[in-house]
Design a protein around this motif. Structure first.
Motif, PDB file in Angstrom:
ATOM      1  N   VAL A  90       0.861  -1.178   0.000  1.00 25.71           N
ATOM      2  CA  VAL A  90       0.000   0.000   0.000  1.00 25.71           C
ATOM      3  C   VAL A  90       0.897   1.227   0.000  1.00 25.71           C
ATOM      4  O   VAL A  90       1.907   1.252   0.706  1.00 25.71           O
ATOM      5  N   ASP A 104      -1.080  -2.772  -4.318  1.00 21.97           N
ATOM      6  CA  ASP A 104      -2.450  -3.245  -4.168  1.00 21.97           C
ATOM      7  C   ASP A 104      -3.425  -2.090  -3.956  1.00 21.97           C
ATOM      8  O   ASP A 104      -4.536  -2.127  -4.464  1.00 21.97           O
ATOM      9  N   ARG A 105      -2.999  -1.106  -3.197  1.00 26.04           N
ATOM     10  CA  ARG A 105      -3.840   0.065  -2.924  1.00 26.04           C
ATOM     11  C   ARG A 105      -2.978   1.316  -2.999  1.00 26.04           C
ATOM     12  O   ARG A 105      -1.872   1.335  -2.480  1.00 26.04           O
ATOM     13  N   TYR A 107      -2.984   5.696  -2.630  1.00 29.13           N
ATOM     14  CA  TYR A 107      -3.616   6.973  -2.294  1.00 29.13           C
ATOM     15  C   TYR A 107      -3.044   8.016  -3.247  1.00 29.13           C
ATOM     16  O   TYR A 107      -1.833   8.173  -3.360  1.00 29.13           O
ATOM     17  N   LEU A 133      -5.842   2.896   4.265  1.00 28.14           N
ATOM     18  CA  LEU A 133      -5.887   1.959   3.143  1.00 28.14           C
ATOM     19  C   LEU A 133      -5.214   0.633   3.483  1.00 28.14           C
ATOM     20  O   LEU A 133      -5.560  -0.409   2.938  1.00 28.14           O
TER      21      LEU A 133
END
Length: 162
Positions: A90, A104-105, A107, A133
């Motif tokens: 992340v 994967d994630r 911002y 997240l």
């Protein structure tokens, strides 16, 4: 994701990439937040260049939380190496275009309408979003209340003599 349960299961090792410009949390605070979200997890830290901060992390971890800010000087191979290191990754949208496909994630501060204008406040905001997240809830602090220290004495009942 404000009150999120951990979106990643089986997390026992966490690698945190510390921002090179500003950090909203110290290492102890981050370790505390992460271990509350992932009980029993061991937390390691690295700089944006990949150098260990404190105890060196193992070559494979369950979760990588990357606070690298946009514009940070970093190798173009850093994101792929984090992808190889972590089962889940992340982070923030920064640097090379393929970070979004490797993590994967992500911002993205460029699309966040609530991002504060002040640099330090915006860094704290972005880092909190990255933590959320990654399944690490961050408690919001309440606003400052009115200072009543000078008026409290006048609101108390008078002192009675014996």
């Amino acid at each position: 994701m404000s009150h999120a349960e951990a979106p990643f299961s089986g997390v026992k090792t966490v690698l945190v990439v510390i921002s090179s410009k500003a950090m909203a949390f110290d290492q102890g605070g981050l370790r505390n937040l992460i271990t509350h979200a992932y009980p029993g997890a061991v937390v390691f830290f690295v700089s944006v260049s990949g150098d260990p901060v404190g105890v060196a992390a193992p070559t494979k971890v369950d979760l990588v939380i990357d606070f690298t800010e946009p514009g940070a000087r970093q190798s173009k191979w850093f994101a792929p190496s984090m992808r190889r290191t972590g089962k889940f990754v992340v982070g923030r949208k920064s640097g090379w275009f393929y970070r979004k496909s490797k993590y994967d994630r992500i911002y993205d501060s460029a699309t966040d309408a609530n991002l504060p204008k002040d640099y330090l406040e915006s860094e704290a905001w972005a880092q909190k979003r990255v933590l959320e997240l990654s399944g690490v809830p961050v408690v919001r602090h309440g606003g400052v209340t009115q200072d009543l220290s000078k008026e409290i004495a006048s609101m108390l009942p008078p002192i009675q003599s014996r």
